[in-house]
Design a protein around this motif. Structure first.
Motif, PDB file in Angstrom:
ATOM      1  N   LYS A 131       0.825  -1.226   0.000  1.00  0.00           N
ATOM      2  CA  LYS A 131       0.000   0.000   0.000  1.00  0.00           C
ATOM      3  C   LYS A 131       0.854   1.269   0.000  1.00  0.00           C
ATOM      4  CE  LYS A 131      -1.972  -1.566   3.733  1.00  0.00           C
ATOM      5  NZ  LYS A 131      -1.308  -2.893   3.741  1.00  0.00           N
ATOM      6  N   SER A 132       1.833   1.315   0.914  1.00  0.00           N
ATOM      7  CA  SER A 132       2.650   2.537   0.996  1.00  0.00           C
ATOM      8  C   SER A 132       3.492   2.698  -0.266  1.00  0.00           C
ATOM      9  CB  SER A 132       3.558   2.485   2.228  1.00  0.00           C
ATOM     10  OG  SER A 132       2.764   2.260   3.367  1.00  0.00           O
ATOM     11  N   THR A 133       3.969   1.571  -0.799  1.00  0.00           N
ATOM     12  CA  THR A 133       4.752   1.632  -2.044  1.00  0.00           C
ATOM     13  C   THR A 133       3.870   2.153  -3.180  1.00  0.00           C
ATOM     14  OG1 THR A 133       6.000  -0.283  -1.271  1.00  0.00           O
ATOM     15  CG2 THR A 133       6.194   0.260  -3.609  1.00  0.00           C
ATOM     16  N   LEU A 181      -2.742   7.182   6.900  1.00  0.00           N
ATOM     17  CA  LEU A 181      -3.771   6.858   7.904  1.00  0.00           C
ATOM     18  C   LEU A 181      -3.362   5.647   8.738  1.00  0.00           C
ATOM     19  CD1 LEU A 181      -7.365   7.262   6.448  1.00  0.00           C
ATOM     20  CD2 LEU A 181      -6.051   8.818   7.875  1.00  0.00           C
ATOM     21  N   ASP A 182      -2.077   5.270   8.654  1.00  0.00           N
ATOM     22  CA  ASP A 182      -1.631   4.106   9.413  1.00  0.00           C
ATOM     23  C   ASP A 182      -0.921   4.567  10.690  1.00  0.00           C
ATOM     24  OD1 ASP A 182      -0.582   1.812  10.412  1.00  0.00           O
ATOM     25  OD2 ASP A 182       0.472   1.195   8.594  1.00  0.00           O
ATOM     26  N   PRO A 183      -1.565   4.404  11.852  1.00  0.00           N
ATOM     27  CA  PRO A 183      -0.963   4.888  13.106  1.00  0.00           C
ATOM     28  C   PRO A 183       0.289   4.106  13.490  1.00  0.00           C
ATOM     29  CG  PRO A 183      -3.272   4.231  13.422  1.00  0.00           C
ATOM     30  CD  PRO A 183      -2.852   3.739  12.076  1.00  0.00           C
ATOM     31  N   PHE A 221      -5.226   7.849   0.382  1.00  0.00           N
ATOM     32  CA  PHE A 221      -5.161   7.523   1.806  1.00  0.00           C
ATOM     33  C   PHE A 221      -4.432   6.198   1.969  1.00  0.00           C
ATOM     34  CE2 PHE A 221      -8.744  10.396   1.556  1.00  0.00           C
ATOM     35  CZ  PHE A 221      -8.574  11.187   2.676  1.00  0.00           C
ATOM     36  N   ASP A 222      -3.259   6.261   2.559  1.00  0.00           N
ATOM     37  CA  ASP A 222      -2.467   5.051   2.807  1.00  0.00           C
ATOM     38  C   ASP A 222      -2.968   4.434   4.115  1.00  0.00           C
ATOM     39  OD1 ASP A 222      -0.555   3.112   2.985  1.00  0.00           O
ATOM     40  OD2 ASP A 222       1.132   4.466   3.379  1.00  0.00           O
ATOM     41  N   CYS A 223      -3.712   3.342   3.996  1.00  0.00           N
ATOM     42  CA  CYS A 223      -4.427   2.787   5.165  1.00  0.00           C
ATOM     43  C   CYS A 223      -3.621   1.672   5.834  1.00  0.00           C
ATOM     44  CB  CYS A 223      -5.777   2.251   4.706  1.00  0.00           C
ATOM     45  SG  CYS A 223      -6.830   3.553   4.046  1.00  0.00           S
TER      46      CYS A 223
HETATM   47 MG    MG Z   1       2.165   0.746   4.754  1.00  0.00          MG
END
Ligand code: MG
Ligand code: GTP
Length: 284
Positions: A16-18, A39-41, A105-107
């Motif tokens: 996802k982040s990539t 959005l990833d705590p 939105f990076d979840c």
């Molecule tokens: Mg990620």
């Protein structure tokens, strides 16, 4: 004017982040505005320029270190997302309006968030109430293609996410570059699969016994009956592939339909209204 958002979701480590980073770079290349929001705590590493970061509101370590809560990493993450849901005003403040707004939105990768915890559904509702057109981009690691049972499991997760979120949805296979030649050859059968047929062929060796086979066949039949899940492969080494995926997403959320047509500047007109002075127009 509506604004646009992609919720980038999928199992842990699916890319996802990539994806957010690669898409942001691609959009920069094609001179298109895009903002990425983490959005990833529990995020530790991402390499996109972040427009807003949920960790400024709450981090998973906050929930884990709080001795009255005593959460582990998974409970802590769910707690953080519920905290976000109780503080959507914070998010609203981060979504300042620009022309052609398009947010990624990076979840987080915890699959419960998409299948049975209501937080993401609440997020979708909020975004829609702020006039966002939202699309879910569900990423699945292409390693799921290596065997049919894994593929059924990945497809079921995609399907339950789709029916839970009830928004336009695209399933993407990531890490295509890691597949070997024979797996790549094999891939077409998985992209728009008729799963029940696929399984009949692939389960001939009876590796896991008859009960496992019947379970998978029943699940495959369910997927065939819904006929909703299909996958688009994504290989970042191919710019055209990234562009095709972006076009598909744009179509699902009708990106650009309400935009004012932009006036093209005449390339031979000099800048500004004033006399170009020293510039030789070539005419007397
Ligand atoms: Mg990620
Ligand atoms: N070769 C290859 N590696 C990839 C690709 N996408 C992601 N990766 C790698 O896979 C790992 C996980 O990627 P991330 O983007 O952090 O995955 P994520 O879904 O954000 O992970 P979580 O946030 O922890 O759920 C990283 O080492 C990435 O470099 C891809 O398309 N090809």
């Amino acid at each position: 004017m509506p604004r646009y958002a992609q919720l980038v979701i999928g199992p842990a480590g699916s890319g996802k982040s990539t994806y957010c980073s690669k898409l942001a770079t691609h959009c920069e290349t094609i001179k298109r505005q895009v903002q990425v929001i983490n959005l990833d705590p529990a995020a530790e590493n991402f390499d996109y320029p972040v427009h807003a970061d949920v960790r400024d509101l709450i981090q998973v370590d906050d929930a884990m270190e709080d001795t009255s809560l005593n959460f582990g990493p998974n409970g802590g993450l769910v707690f953080c997302m519920e905290y976000l849901a109780n503080n959507f005003d914070w998010l609203h403040e981060q979504l300042d309006e620009h022309e052609d707004d398009f947010f990624l939105f990076d979840c987080p990768g915890q699959i419960e968030l998409y299948t049975h915890i209501p937080v993401m559904k609440q997020l979708v509702g909020k975004l829609q109430s702020w006039d966002f057109r939202v699309c879910a981009v569900f990423l699945l690691d292409a390693q799921f293609l290596v065997d049919a049972a894994k593929f059924v499991s990945g497809s079921l997760t995609a399907l339950s996410t789709m029916v839970n979120l009830e928004i336009p949805h695209i399933n993407i296979l990531t890490k295509m570059d890691l597949l070997n030649k024979s797996a790549k050859k094999h891939i077409d059968r998985y992209l728009e699969p008729e799963l029940s047929t696929l399984l009949l062929e692939e389960f001939q060796d009876e590796e896991f016994g008859p009960k496992f086979q019947s379970l998978n066949k029943a699940m495959a039949q369910l997927l065939d009956d819904f006929s909703l899940v299909h996958f688009v492969p994504l290989d970042y080494s191919d710019e055209e592939n990234i562009n095709d995926v972006l076009i598909q997403i744009d179509m699902t959320i009708q990106y650009g339909e309400d935009m004012e047509p932009k006036e093209m500047r005449d390339p031979i007109e000099p800048d500004g209204d004033e006399d170009p002075g020293g510039v030789d127009s070539g005419y007397d």
